[in-house]
Design an enzyme around this catalytic site. Structure first.
Site, mmCIF file in Angstrom:
data_model
loop_
_atom_site.group_PDB
_atom_site.id
_atom_site.type_symbol
_atom_site.label_atom_id
_atom_site.label_comp_id
_atom_site.label_asym_id
_atom_site.label_seq_id
_atom_site.Cartn_x
_atom_site.Cartn_y
_atom_site.Cartn_z
ATOM 1 C CG ASN A 87 -1.823 1.185 1.284
ATOM 2 O OD1 ASN A 87 -1.636 2.164 0.560
ATOM 3 N ND2 ASN A 87 -2.827 1.112 2.121
ATOM 4 C CB ALA B 261 -6.388 20.004 -5.028
ATOM 5 C CB SER B 262 -4.133 15.105 -5.132
ATOM 6 O OG SER B 262 -4.644 14.446 -6.284
ATOM 7 C CE LYS B 263 -3.066 12.024 -10.344
ATOM 8 N NZ LYS B 263 -2.058 10.962 -10.333
ATOM 9 C CE1 TYR C 70 -6.640 11.360 -10.372
ATOM 10 C CE2 TYR C 70 -6.968 13.172 -11.899
ATOM 11 C CZ TYR C 70 -6.441 11.933 -11.612
ATOM 12 O OH TYR C 70 -5.704 11.260 -12.566
ATOM 13 C CB SER D 209 -4.037 14.234 -14.040
ATOM 14 O OG SER D 209 -5.247 14.399 -14.753
HETATM 15 N N1 LIG Z 1 -6.918 6.880 -16.905
HETATM 16 C C1 LIG Z 1 -6.868 8.197 -17.075
HETATM 17 O O1 LIG Z 1 -7.657 8.783 -17.831
HETATM 18 C C2 LIG Z 1 -5.810 9.013 -16.363
HETATM 19 C C3 LIG Z 1 -5.625 10.343 -16.765
HETATM 20 C C4 LIG Z 1 -4.662 11.113 -16.139
HETATM 21 C C5 LIG Z 1 -3.895 10.568 -15.127
HETATM 22 N N2 LIG Z 1 -4.091 9.278 -14.752
HETATM 23 C C6 LIG Z 1 -3.250 8.778 -13.670
HETATM 24 O O2 LIG Z 1 -2.523 7.672 -14.146
HETATM 25 C C7 LIG Z 1 -2.232 6.773 -13.061
HETATM 26 C C8 LIG Z 1 -2.684 5.378 -13.436
HETATM 27 O O3 LIG Z 1 -4.069 5.435 -13.733
HETATM 28 P P1 LIG Z 1 -4.848 4.244 -14.464
HETATM 29 O O4 LIG Z 1 -5.875 4.876 -15.294
HETATM 30 O O5 LIG Z 1 -3.882 3.284 -15.026
HETATM 31 O O6 LIG Z 1 -5.600 3.634 -13.181
HETATM 32 P P2 LIG Z 1 -5.974 2.142 -12.770
HETATM 33 O O7 LIG Z 1 -7.019 2.279 -11.705
HETATM 34 O O8 LIG Z 1 -6.280 1.319 -13.964
HETATM 35 O O9 LIG Z 1 -4.609 1.618 -12.115
HETATM 36 C C9 LIG Z 1 -4.154 2.138 -10.904
HETATM 37 C C10 LIG Z 1 -3.432 1.051 -10.126
HETATM 38 O O10 LIG Z 1 -2.998 1.638 -8.873
HETATM 39 C C11 LIG Z 1 -3.218 0.690 -7.846
HETATM 40 N N3 LIG Z 1 -3.363 1.377 -6.560
HETATM 41 C C12 LIG Z 1 -4.376 2.195 -6.170
HETATM 42 N N4 LIG Z 1 -4.178 2.576 -4.886
HETATM 43 C C13 LIG Z 1 -3.019 1.999 -4.477
HETATM 44 C C14 LIG Z 1 -2.308 2.003 -3.245
HETATM 45 N N5 LIG Z 1 -2.748 2.665 -2.170
HETATM 46 N N6 LIG Z 1 -1.156 1.284 -3.160
HETATM 47 C C15 LIG Z 1 -0.707 0.588 -4.236
HETATM 48 N N7 LIG Z 1 -1.351 0.533 -5.426
HETATM 49 C C16 LIG Z 1 -2.506 1.236 -5.530
HETATM 50 C C17 LIG Z 1 -4.501 -0.028 -8.250
HETATM 51 O O11 LIG Z 1 -4.619 -1.294 -7.599
HETATM 52 C C18 LIG Z 1 -4.327 -0.144 -9.766
HETATM 53 O O12 LIG Z 1 -3.687 -1.349 -10.125
HETATM 54 C C19 LIG Z 1 -2.955 7.361 -11.849
HETATM 55 O O13 LIG Z 1 -2.043 8.122 -11.091
HETATM 56 C C20 LIG Z 1 -3.997 8.256 -12.460
HETATM 57 O O14 LIG Z 1 -4.368 9.310 -11.593
HETATM 58 C C21 LIG Z 1 -5.023 8.488 -15.345
#
Ligand SMILES: NC(=O)c1ccc[n+]([C@@H]2O[C@H](COP(=O)([O-])OP(=O)(O)OC[C@H]3O[C@@H](n4cnc5c(N)ncnc54)[C@H](O)[C@@H]3O)[C@@H](O)[C@H]2O)c1
Length: 262
Positions: free
Chosen positions: A64, A160-162, A158, A145
């Site tokens: 985690n 603000a965190s990014k 989200y 993001s």
């Molecule tokens: N999908 C989008 O449109 C998008 C756009 C911009 C940014 N992002 C960013 O890209 C990154 C990946 O996103 P994604 O779309 O592949 O998401 P996703 O949900 O498909 O994958 C995220 C992974 O993170 C893991 N995870 C979540 N909380 C966790 C924790 N506390 N400890 C360990 N693992 C944890 C989940 O189990 C999952 O496998 C994220 O940071 C997301 O904010 C995504």
């Protein structure tokens, strides 16, 4: 052909699925030892099997990333197997779909812990490892993001965190430059992953639309009129993780098909 990451050790968080998984595949194709960190044991082990088939060493760890104790233990395990760490890719992240006036404090904290605190914690432990082992051209790459650069309705915690991730990236870049470590963020637009599908389901309710209708609405707002693939984001992250990008640091590049231009 020369492989970008031959013999290097790369940690990827949030690696079980989505963009993190796509990046792990790209790193493996470039010859790296791969450390996968994720909350989800079943999924991270399944991903590890797929990546092992590419002929590289893979260490899947259930971590985690909001817990400093779990991260510290995981880094010790990585060090006992590989000694030095060359690349850290922070991909773990979660989103919300709640108006600021409605979001509970606990959910706000959860988003900040996963999206921001994890980047601070991982960068601290991995940065110390890189310095101790005099790693040449260490790399830290974090997924921020487009939401760090524009407000998105129902996505306040989200966004603000990014935005804070971009700021942390700049400060880390300054503090680690003297060790030759570069630190960058990438700011994707809408990427076709399970996270985005969940956003379509939940945020469409706030917008009073059906999920499919909401997806079409968002796609229509992108000048390129489509979602990104996880591989398109991973490709640029691979470049930033390689020695081809040694002089790039402190950036947060938008990869959004033009979405933030209008
Ligand atoms: N999908 C989008 O449109 C998008 C756009 C911009 C940014 N992002 C960013 O890209 C990154 C990946 O996103 P994604 O779309 O592949 O998401 P996703 O949900 O498909 O994958 C995220 C992974 O993170 C893991 N995870 C979540 N909380 C966790 C924790 N506390 N400890 C360990 N693992 C944890 C989940 O189990 C999952 O496998 C994220 O940071 C997301 O904010 C995504």
């Amino acid at each position: 052909m020369e492989k970008y990451l031959q013999g290097k050790t790369c940690i990827i968080t949030g690696a079980a699925r989505g963009i993190g998984k796509a990046l792990a595949v790209k790193y493996a194709e470039q010859g790296a030892n791969i450390v996968l960190m994720d909350l989800n044991k079943e999924m991270v082990e399944a991903t590890a099997k797929e990546i092992e088939a590419l002929g590289v060493t893979v260490l899947p760890l259930v971590v985690n990333v909001t817990s400093s104790q779990e991260i510290e233990a995981a880094i010790k395990e990585v060090e006992s197997q590989f000694t030095k760490i060359d690349v850290l890719a922070n991909c773990a992240g979660i989103s919300t779909s709640r108006l600021i006036l409605d979001i509970e404090e606990e959910e706000w904290d959860r988003v900040f812990n996963v999206n921001l605190k994890s980047v601070y914690l991982l960068s601290k432990y991995v940065g110390k490892n890189m310095i101790k082992n005099e790693v040449k051209n260490g790399k830290i790459v974090t997924i921020s993001s487009q939401a760090s650069k524009i407000g998105e309705l129902g996505n306040g915690a989200y966004c603000a965190s990014k935005a804070a991730v971009n700021s942390l990236t700049q400060v880390l870049a300054l503090e680690l430059a003297e060790y030759g470590i570069s630190v960058n963020a990438v700011c994707p637009g809408f990427v076709d992953t399970e996270m985005l599908q969940e956003v379509f389901q939940k945020r469409s309710v706030i917008e009073g639309k059906a999920p499919q209708e909401y997806e079409e609405l968002l796609k229509g707002q992108v000048p390129m009129k489509r979602l990104a693939t996880p591989e398109e984001i991973a490709e640029f992250m691979l470049f930033l993780s390689s020695e081809k990008a040694n002089y790039i640091t402190g950036t947060s590049m938008t990869i959004a098909g033009g979405k933030t231009l209008i």
